[in-house]
Design a protein around this motif. Sequence first.
Motif, PDB file in Angstrom:
ATOM      1  N   UNK A 141      -2.048  -0.480  -8.055  1.00 33.14           N
ATOM      2  CA  UNK A 141      -3.859  -0.996  -7.215  1.00 33.14           C
ATOM      3  C   UNK A 141      -3.981  -2.494  -7.269  1.00 33.14           C
ATOM      4  N   UNK A 142      -3.299  -3.226  -8.925  1.00 34.17           N
ATOM      5  CA  UNK A 142      -3.693  -4.765  -9.475  1.00 34.17           C
ATOM      6  C   UNK A 142      -2.644  -5.182  -7.879  1.00 34.17           C
ATOM      7  N   UNK A 143      -1.878  -4.830  -8.231  1.00 37.21           N
ATOM      8  CA  UNK A 143      -0.837  -5.395  -7.084  1.00 37.21           C
ATOM      9  C   UNK A 143      -1.676  -5.824  -5.624  1.00 37.21           C
ATOM     10  N   UNK A 144      -1.643  -4.703  -5.140  1.00 28.64           N
ATOM     11  CA  UNK A 144      -2.562  -5.339  -3.804  1.00 28.64           C
ATOM     12  C   UNK A 144      -3.059  -5.544  -3.779  1.00 28.64           C
ATOM     13  N   UNK A 145      -4.530  -5.574  -5.225  1.00 29.99           N
ATOM     14  CA  UNK A 145      -5.888  -6.429  -5.326  1.00 29.99           C
ATOM     15  C   UNK A 145      -5.005  -8.518  -4.544  1.00 29.99           C
ATOM     16  N   UNK A 146      -4.340  -8.349  -6.244  1.00 24.19           N
ATOM     17  CA  UNK A 146      -3.558  -9.764  -5.731  1.00 24.19           C
ATOM     18  C   UNK A 146      -2.576 -10.125  -4.873  1.00 24.19           C
ATOM     19  N   UNK A 147      -2.573  -9.148  -3.727  1.00 27.49           N
ATOM     20  CA  UNK A 147      -1.917  -9.693  -2.530  1.00 27.49           C
ATOM     21  C   UNK A 147      -3.162 -10.364  -1.650  1.00 27.49           C
ATOM     22  N   UNK A 171     -12.757  -4.301  -0.091  1.00 33.99           N
ATOM     23  CA  UNK A 171     -13.197  -2.991  -0.397  1.00 33.99           C
ATOM     24  C   UNK A 171     -12.246  -1.465   0.531  1.00 33.99           C
ATOM     25  N   UNK A 172     -11.191  -2.602   1.559  1.00 39.10           N
ATOM     26  CA  UNK A 172     -10.662  -1.416   2.437  1.00 39.10           C
ATOM     27  C   UNK A 172      -9.436  -1.395   1.544  1.00 39.10           C
ATOM     28  N   UNK A 173      -8.960  -1.588   1.012  1.00 38.35           N
ATOM     29  CA  UNK A 173      -7.923  -2.128  -0.069  1.00 38.35           C
ATOM     30  C   UNK A 173      -7.776  -1.009  -1.422  1.00 38.35           C
ATOM     31  N   UNK A 174      -9.135  -1.868  -2.188  1.00 35.05           N
ATOM     32  CA  UNK A 174      -9.440  -0.504  -2.999  1.00 35.05           C
ATOM     33  C   UNK A 174      -9.488   1.396  -2.684  1.00 35.05           C
ATOM     34  N   UNK A 175     -10.290   0.982  -1.627  1.00 36.09           N
ATOM     35  CA  UNK A 175     -10.364   2.634  -1.055  1.00 36.09           C
ATOM     36  C   UNK A 175      -8.626   3.254  -0.434  1.00 36.09           C
TER      37      UNK A 175
END
Length: 400
Positions: free
Chosen positions: A36-42, A268-272
Amino acid sequence: MTLVAEDTATASAASTAERPPRRRRLRTLGGWAIVAILVILGAFVAIQVGVSMPSSRGSLDPQGVGDSGAMALAELLRDQGVEVTVARSRDDARAALDENTTLVMSNPYTLTDEGLERLIEPADRVVFLSTSSHLLSVLGIGTSANGPSTPVSADCTVPEFAKVGDIRPDRMFAPADGVEGCFGDADAAAVLVDDDDGIRRTVVEAGRLFSNAYLAEDGNAALGLALLGQSEKVVWYVPSFEDSDIQGESPDTLGSLTPGWVTPAILLLFLAGAAAAWWRGQRFGPLVAETLPVTVRASETMQGRARLTAKAADSAHAAEALRDGSRRRLARRLGLAVTATPDEIADAASDRLRIPRGTLQTLLAGPPPADDPSLILFARQLDELETSVDDSTRSPRTPE
Protein backbone atom coordinates in the motif's frame (compact mmCIF):
# COMPACT_ATOMS: atom_id res chain seq x y z
CA MET A 1 4.07 -32.91 40.19
CA THR A 2 2.88 -34.99 37.27
CA LEU A 3 -0.28 -32.89 36.89
CA VAL A 4 1.72 -29.67 36.98
CA ALA A 5 4.14 -30.97 34.36
CA GLU A 6 1.27 -32.07 32.15
CA ASP A 7 -0.43 -28.65 32.51
CA THR A 8 2.83 -26.89 31.67
CA ALA A 9 3.40 -29.08 28.61
CA THR A 10 -0.18 -28.49 27.48
CA ALA A 11 0.14 -24.72 27.89
CA SER A 12 3.45 -24.63 26.05
CA ALA A 13 2.04 -26.75 23.24
CA ALA A 14 -1.00 -24.50 22.97
CA SER A 15 1.16 -21.37 22.90
CA THR A 16 3.41 -22.98 20.31
CA ALA A 17 0.39 -23.87 18.21
CA GLU A 18 -0.95 -20.30 18.41
CA ARG A 19 2.30 -18.49 17.61
CA PRO A 20 2.89 -19.55 13.97
CA PRO A 21 -0.55 -18.42 12.72
CA ARG A 22 -0.15 -15.13 14.56
CA ARG A 23 3.31 -14.60 13.12
CA ARG A 24 2.08 -15.47 9.64
CA ARG A 25 -0.78 -13.03 10.07
CA LEU A 26 1.61 -10.28 11.15
CA ARG A 27 3.90 -10.99 8.18
CA THR A 28 0.90 -10.88 5.85
CA LEU A 29 -0.26 -7.55 7.28
CA GLY A 30 3.27 -6.16 7.02
CA GLY A 31 3.53 -7.23 3.37
CA TRP A 32 0.22 -5.61 2.44
CA ALA A 33 1.22 -2.45 4.30
CA ILE A 34 4.43 -2.24 2.26
CA VAL A 35 2.45 -2.74 -0.96
CA ALA A 36 0.00 0.00 0.00
CA ILE A 37 2.84 2.42 0.83
CA LEU A 38 4.55 1.71 -2.50
CA VAL A 39 1.28 2.26 -4.40
CA ILE A 40 0.68 5.59 -2.66
CA LEU A 41 4.26 6.73 -3.29
CA GLY A 42 4.00 5.72 -6.95
CA ALA A 43 0.76 7.65 -7.35
CA PHE A 44 2.26 10.72 -5.66
CA VAL A 45 5.35 10.64 -7.88
CA ALA A 46 3.23 10.18 -11.02
CA ILE A 47 1.02 13.13 -10.08
CA GLN A 48 4.00 15.34 -9.32
CA VAL A 49 5.64 14.45 -12.63
CA GLY A 50 2.40 15.04 -14.51
CA VAL A 51 1.78 18.51 -13.09
CA SER A 52 5.38 19.72 -12.97
CA MET A 53 6.65 22.30 -15.42
CA PRO A 54 9.37 21.54 -17.95
CA SER A 55 12.85 21.37 -16.50
CA SER A 56 15.04 24.47 -16.72
CA ARG A 57 17.93 22.22 -17.81
CA GLY A 58 16.43 21.34 -21.15
CA SER A 59 17.75 21.03 -24.65
CA LEU A 60 20.92 23.01 -25.48
CA ASP A 61 21.21 24.36 -21.95
CA PRO A 62 24.85 25.41 -21.33
CA GLN A 63 24.59 23.99 -17.82
CA GLY A 64 22.83 20.78 -18.87
CA VAL A 65 24.90 17.62 -18.42
CA GLY A 66 22.45 15.26 -20.15
CA ASP A 67 22.65 14.06 -23.72
CA SER A 68 20.55 17.00 -24.96
CA GLY A 69 22.43 19.64 -22.96
CA ALA A 70 25.22 21.85 -24.30
CA MET A 71 27.61 21.99 -21.35
CA ALA A 72 30.38 20.36 -23.43
CA LEU A 73 30.28 23.18 -25.97
CA ALA A 74 30.26 25.81 -23.22
CA GLU A 75 33.32 24.25 -21.59
CA LEU A 76 35.04 23.99 -24.96
CA LEU A 77 34.52 27.73 -25.48
CA ARG A 78 35.94 28.47 -22.05
CA ASP A 79 39.00 26.38 -22.87
CA GLN A 80 39.51 28.61 -25.91
CA GLY A 81 39.51 31.72 -23.69
CA VAL A 82 35.92 32.79 -24.38
CA GLU A 83 33.95 34.06 -21.40
CA VAL A 84 30.56 32.32 -21.26
CA THR A 85 27.79 33.99 -19.24
CA VAL A 86 24.52 32.14 -18.71
CA ALA A 87 21.47 34.40 -18.43
CA ARG A 88 18.03 33.07 -17.58
CA SER A 89 16.20 36.37 -17.84
CA ARG A 90 16.18 38.93 -20.63
CA ASP A 91 17.16 41.73 -18.24
CA ASP A 92 20.33 39.86 -17.22
CA ALA A 93 21.08 39.11 -20.86
CA ARG A 94 20.70 42.77 -21.95
CA ALA A 95 22.81 43.92 -19.00
CA ALA A 96 25.61 41.50 -19.92
CA LEU A 97 25.79 42.62 -23.57
CA ASP A 98 28.65 44.94 -24.50
CA GLU A 99 31.16 45.29 -27.30
CA ASN A 100 32.66 42.17 -28.85
CA THR A 101 29.89 39.95 -27.38
CA THR A 102 27.85 37.21 -29.03
CA LEU A 103 24.24 36.66 -27.93
CA VAL A 104 23.28 32.97 -28.15
CA MET A 105 19.84 31.50 -27.57
CA SER A 106 17.50 28.72 -28.56
CA ASN A 107 14.05 29.47 -29.90
CA PRO A 108 12.69 32.13 -27.47
CA TYR A 109 9.22 30.59 -27.33
CA THR A 110 8.26 32.59 -24.21
CA LEU A 111 8.86 36.03 -25.77
CA THR A 112 6.60 38.07 -27.96
CA ASP A 113 7.90 39.60 -31.19
CA GLU A 114 8.40 42.96 -29.46
CA GLY A 115 10.21 41.31 -26.54
CA LEU A 116 12.53 39.49 -28.94
CA GLU A 117 13.36 42.69 -30.83
CA ARG A 118 14.16 44.53 -27.58
CA LEU A 119 16.42 41.66 -26.49
CA ILE A 120 18.53 41.40 -29.65
CA GLU A 121 18.58 45.15 -30.42
CA PRO A 122 21.88 45.96 -28.61
CA ALA A 123 23.70 42.83 -29.85
CA ASP A 124 26.07 42.93 -32.82
CA ARG A 125 26.20 39.15 -33.19
CA VAL A 126 23.16 36.91 -32.55
CA VAL A 127 23.14 33.12 -33.01
CA PHE A 128 19.87 31.19 -32.85
CA LEU A 129 20.53 27.51 -32.07
CA SER A 130 16.95 26.50 -32.90
CA THR A 131 14.10 28.23 -34.64
CA SER A 132 10.44 27.92 -35.42
CA SER A 133 8.66 28.88 -38.62
CA HIS A 134 7.30 31.97 -36.86
CA LEU A 135 10.80 33.04 -35.76
CA LEU A 136 12.10 32.66 -39.31
CA SER A 137 9.28 34.87 -40.52
CA VAL A 138 9.96 37.51 -37.84
CA LEU A 139 13.66 37.63 -38.67
CA GLY A 140 12.98 37.57 -42.42
CA ILE A 141 15.98 35.33 -42.86
CA GLY A 142 14.48 32.38 -44.76
CA THR A 143 12.08 29.46 -44.62
CA SER A 144 12.23 25.75 -43.93
CA ALA A 145 13.40 23.52 -46.78
CA ASN A 146 14.08 19.90 -47.62
CA GLY A 147 17.65 18.84 -48.08
CA PRO A 148 19.94 15.82 -48.10
CA SER A 149 20.80 13.98 -44.89
CA THR A 150 24.32 13.22 -46.10
CA PRO A 151 27.36 15.13 -44.80
CA VAL A 152 27.85 18.56 -46.41
CA SER A 153 30.69 21.08 -46.44
CA ALA A 154 30.56 24.85 -45.95
CA ASP A 155 30.71 25.90 -49.64
CA CYS A 156 30.23 29.60 -48.83
CA THR A 157 32.26 32.81 -48.43
CA VAL A 158 32.11 33.03 -44.63
CA PRO A 159 35.80 32.79 -43.63
CA GLU A 160 35.35 31.18 -40.21
CA PHE A 161 33.68 28.15 -41.81
CA ALA A 162 36.62 27.37 -44.10
CA LYS A 163 38.22 24.83 -41.73
CA VAL A 164 35.06 23.36 -40.21
CA GLY A 165 34.87 20.29 -42.40
CA ASP A 166 31.74 18.29 -43.10
CA ILE A 167 28.67 18.17 -40.88
CA ARG A 168 25.48 16.12 -40.99
CA PRO A 169 22.67 18.69 -40.64
CA ASP A 170 19.43 17.92 -38.88
CA ARG A 171 17.39 20.62 -40.64
CA MET A 172 17.78 22.69 -43.80
CA PHE A 173 16.63 26.23 -44.62
CA ALA A 174 15.96 28.11 -47.84
CA PRO A 175 17.82 31.46 -47.51
CA ALA A 176 15.96 34.69 -48.23
CA ASP A 177 17.26 37.34 -50.61
CA GLY A 178 20.52 38.81 -49.36
CA VAL A 179 21.06 35.98 -46.86
CA GLU A 180 24.00 33.64 -47.37
CA GLY A 181 23.47 29.91 -46.94
CA CYS A 182 26.30 27.65 -45.82
CA PHE A 183 26.64 23.90 -45.62
CA GLY A 184 24.35 23.15 -48.51
CA ASP A 185 23.43 24.97 -51.71
CA ALA A 186 21.40 27.98 -52.77
CA ASP A 187 18.11 26.13 -52.26
CA ALA A 188 18.78 24.37 -48.96
CA ALA A 189 21.45 25.24 -46.38
CA ALA A 190 22.05 24.18 -42.78
CA VAL A 191 23.36 27.60 -41.62
CA LEU A 192 21.91 30.99 -42.59
CA VAL A 193 24.08 34.10 -42.13
CA ASP A 194 22.50 37.55 -42.45
CA ASP A 195 24.90 40.54 -42.36
CA ASP A 196 22.96 43.80 -42.26
CA ASP A 197 24.54 47.15 -41.27
CA GLY A 198 27.31 45.51 -39.27
CA ILE A 199 24.90 43.22 -37.36
CA ARG A 200 25.20 39.49 -37.97
CA ARG A 201 22.30 37.15 -37.27
CA THR A 202 22.90 33.43 -37.71
CA VAL A 203 20.40 30.59 -37.67
CA VAL A 204 21.26 26.89 -37.31
CA GLU A 205 19.30 23.89 -36.05
CA ALA A 206 21.79 22.74 -33.41
CA GLY A 207 19.67 20.33 -31.37
CA ARG A 208 21.72 17.43 -32.72
CA LEU A 209 24.89 19.21 -33.79
CA PHE A 210 25.88 20.90 -30.52
CA SER A 211 24.35 18.58 -27.92
CA ASN A 212 26.62 16.70 -25.53
CA ALA A 213 25.86 13.39 -27.22
CA TYR A 214 26.86 14.45 -30.76
CA LEU A 215 29.37 17.27 -30.34
CA ALA A 216 32.34 15.00 -31.07
CA GLU A 217 30.92 13.75 -34.39
CA ASP A 218 32.08 15.06 -37.78
CA GLY A 219 32.83 18.80 -37.67
CA ASN A 220 30.22 19.69 -35.04
CA ALA A 221 32.67 21.02 -32.47
CA ALA A 222 34.54 23.06 -35.09
CA LEU A 223 31.25 24.57 -36.27
CA GLY A 224 30.32 25.48 -32.68
CA LEU A 225 33.64 27.26 -32.18
CA ALA A 226 33.30 29.02 -35.54
CA LEU A 227 29.83 30.34 -34.65
CA LEU A 228 30.32 31.21 -30.97
CA GLY A 229 34.05 31.70 -30.61
CA GLN A 230 34.51 34.80 -32.79
CA SER A 231 34.12 37.19 -29.85
CA GLU A 232 35.71 37.47 -26.43
CA LYS A 233 32.41 36.99 -24.60
CA VAL A 234 29.28 34.88 -25.11
CA VAL A 235 25.98 35.67 -23.41
CA TRP A 236 23.93 32.48 -23.51
CA TYR A 237 20.27 33.31 -22.91
CA VAL A 238 18.08 30.36 -21.81
CA PRO A 239 14.34 31.02 -22.34
CA SER A 240 12.10 29.96 -19.47
CA PHE A 241 8.50 30.33 -18.37
CA GLU A 242 9.59 32.52 -15.45
CA ASP A 243 10.83 35.07 -18.02
CA SER A 244 7.65 34.91 -20.09
CA ASP A 245 5.96 38.00 -21.56
CA ILE A 246 2.61 36.73 -20.28
CA GLN A 247 2.44 38.57 -16.99
CA GLY A 248 0.30 37.23 -14.17
CA GLU A 249 -0.27 33.91 -15.90
CA SER A 250 1.53 30.58 -15.89
CA PRO A 251 1.58 27.98 -18.64
CA ASP A 252 -1.16 25.42 -18.61
CA THR A 253 -0.25 22.20 -16.85
CA LEU A 254 -2.14 19.02 -16.07
CA GLY A 255 -2.78 20.26 -12.54
CA SER A 256 -4.20 23.59 -13.71
CA LEU A 257 -6.45 22.01 -16.35
CA THR A 258 -8.11 19.50 -14.00
CA PRO A 259 -10.47 20.28 -11.09
CA GLY A 260 -9.04 20.41 -7.60
CA TRP A 261 -10.81 17.24 -6.47
CA VAL A 262 -9.08 15.00 -9.04
CA THR A 263 -5.86 14.47 -7.07
CA PRO A 264 -7.59 13.56 -3.77
CA ALA A 265 -9.97 11.29 -5.67
CA ILE A 266 -7.07 9.43 -7.28
CA LEU A 267 -5.40 8.94 -3.90
CA LEU A 268 -8.66 7.70 -2.38
CA LEU A 269 -9.09 5.23 -5.24
CA PHE A 270 -5.60 3.87 -4.66
CA LEU A 271 -6.29 3.54 -0.94
CA ALA A 272 -9.60 1.82 -1.60
CA GLY A 273 -7.94 -0.58 -4.02
CA ALA A 274 -5.21 -1.42 -1.49
CA ALA A 275 -7.80 -1.98 1.25
CA ALA A 276 -9.89 -4.21 -1.02
CA ALA A 277 -6.81 -6.22 -2.01
CA TRP A 278 -5.88 -6.70 1.66
CA TRP A 279 -9.46 -7.63 2.58
CA ARG A 280 -9.84 -10.20 -0.18
CA GLY A 281 -6.29 -11.48 0.02
CA GLN A 282 -6.12 -12.31 3.72
CA ARG A 283 -6.60 -15.87 4.92
CA PHE A 284 -9.43 -16.65 7.33
CA GLY A 285 -7.42 -19.18 9.33
CA PRO A 286 -5.80 -22.58 8.74
CA LEU A 287 -7.39 -25.11 6.47
CA VAL A 288 -9.79 -27.54 8.21
CA ALA A 289 -10.22 -31.12 7.06
CA GLU A 290 -13.86 -32.18 7.14
CA THR A 291 -15.45 -35.52 6.44
CA LEU A 292 -17.82 -35.79 3.52
CA PRO A 293 -21.46 -35.46 4.58
CA VAL A 294 -22.53 -38.22 2.15
CA THR A 295 -20.99 -41.61 1.46
CA VAL A 296 -21.01 -42.47 -2.21
CA ARG A 297 -21.77 -46.10 -2.91
CA ALA A 298 -19.47 -48.13 -5.09
CA SER A 299 -22.36 -49.05 -7.39
CA GLU A 300 -23.15 -45.38 -8.00
CA THR A 301 -19.51 -44.70 -8.82
CA MET A 302 -19.50 -47.65 -11.21
CA GLN A 303 -22.69 -46.47 -12.91
CA GLY A 304 -21.34 -42.93 -13.22
CA ARG A 305 -18.13 -44.12 -14.85
CA ALA A 306 -20.14 -46.38 -17.13
CA ARG A 307 -22.30 -43.46 -18.26
CA LEU A 308 -19.20 -41.36 -18.98
CA THR A 309 -17.66 -44.18 -20.97
CA ALA A 310 -20.89 -44.75 -22.91
CA LYS A 311 -21.22 -41.03 -23.63
CA ALA A 312 -17.65 -40.97 -24.94
CA ALA A 313 -18.28 -44.12 -27.05
CA ASP A 314 -14.96 -45.50 -25.82
CA SER A 315 -15.56 -49.22 -26.21
CA ALA A 316 -11.85 -50.04 -26.06
CA HIS A 317 -11.43 -48.36 -22.66
CA ALA A 318 -14.57 -50.06 -21.32
CA ALA A 319 -13.37 -53.47 -22.57
CA GLU A 320 -10.00 -52.98 -20.89
CA ALA A 321 -11.70 -52.12 -17.60
CA LEU A 322 -13.87 -55.27 -17.83
CA ARG A 323 -10.87 -57.40 -18.77
CA ASP A 324 -8.79 -56.08 -15.87
CA GLY A 325 -11.53 -56.88 -13.37
CA SER A 326 -12.01 -60.37 -14.78
CA ARG A 327 -8.28 -61.11 -14.66
CA ARG A 328 -8.12 -60.09 -11.01
CA ARG A 329 -11.09 -62.24 -10.03
CA LEU A 330 -9.92 -65.23 -12.06
CA ALA A 331 -6.43 -65.01 -10.51
CA ARG A 332 -7.92 -65.06 -7.03
CA ARG A 333 -10.24 -68.00 -7.79
CA LEU A 334 -7.50 -70.01 -9.47
CA GLY A 335 -5.10 -69.50 -6.57
CA LEU A 336 -2.68 -67.27 -8.48
CA ALA A 337 -0.91 -64.15 -7.36
CA VAL A 338 -2.48 -60.75 -7.93
CA THR A 339 0.40 -59.88 -10.25
CA ALA A 340 -0.14 -62.94 -12.46
CA THR A 341 0.16 -62.28 -16.19
CA PRO A 342 -2.69 -62.94 -18.67
CA ASP A 343 -0.76 -65.93 -20.04
CA GLU A 344 -0.51 -67.49 -16.58
CA ILE A 345 -4.22 -66.95 -15.96
CA ALA A 346 -5.08 -68.41 -19.36
CA ASP A 347 -2.91 -71.50 -18.65
CA ALA A 348 -4.52 -72.11 -15.27
CA ALA A 349 -8.08 -71.62 -16.59
CA SER A 350 -7.35 -73.89 -19.57
CA ASP A 351 -6.13 -76.65 -17.24
CA ARG A 352 -9.15 -76.23 -15.01
CA LEU A 353 -11.80 -76.11 -17.77
CA ARG A 354 -10.09 -78.48 -20.23
CA ILE A 355 -10.49 -76.03 -23.12
CA PRO A 356 -7.94 -74.77 -25.68
CA ARG A 357 -5.48 -72.24 -24.27
CA GLY A 358 -5.47 -70.03 -27.35
CA THR A 359 -9.15 -69.09 -26.98
CA LEU A 360 -8.67 -67.91 -23.39
CA GLN A 361 -5.46 -66.05 -24.23
CA THR A 362 -7.25 -64.11 -26.99
CA LEU A 363 -10.07 -63.28 -24.56
CA LEU A 364 -7.76 -62.13 -21.74
CA ALA A 365 -4.98 -60.42 -23.73
CA GLY A 366 -6.17 -60.00 -27.30
CA PRO A 367 -7.21 -56.84 -29.12
CA PRO A 368 -10.19 -55.00 -27.60
CA PRO A 369 -13.56 -54.79 -29.40
CA ALA A 370 -14.08 -51.87 -31.75
CA ASP A 371 -17.84 -51.23 -31.35
CA ASP A 372 -20.69 -51.62 -28.91
CA PRO A 373 -22.05 -54.98 -30.22
CA SER A 374 -18.58 -56.50 -29.98
CA LEU A 375 -18.24 -55.04 -26.48
CA ILE A 376 -21.48 -56.71 -25.37
CA LEU A 377 -20.33 -60.07 -26.76
CA PHE A 378 -16.92 -59.57 -25.10
CA ALA A 379 -18.54 -58.87 -21.70
CA ARG A 380 -20.77 -61.93 -22.05
CA GLN A 381 -17.78 -64.16 -22.81
CA LEU A 382 -15.87 -62.86 -19.78
CA ASP A 383 -18.90 -63.49 -17.58
CA GLU A 384 -19.29 -67.04 -18.93
CA LEU A 385 -15.60 -67.70 -18.29
CA GLU A 386 -15.85 -66.53 -14.68
CA THR A 387 -19.03 -68.60 -14.15
CA SER A 388 -17.37 -71.68 -15.58
CA VAL A 389 -14.34 -71.25 -13.30
CA ASP A 390 -16.64 -70.78 -10.29
CA ASP A 391 -18.61 -73.91 -11.16
CA SER A 392 -15.47 -75.94 -11.62
CA THR A 393 -14.17 -74.73 -8.30
CA ARG A 394 -17.37 -75.60 -6.39
CA SER A 395 -18.13 -79.01 -8.04
CA PRO A 396 -16.57 -82.01 -6.24
CA ARG A 397 -13.93 -83.92 -8.07
CA THR A 398 -14.79 -87.48 -9.13
CA PRO A 399 -12.39 -90.14 -7.87
CA GLU A 400 -10.26 -91.79 -10.50
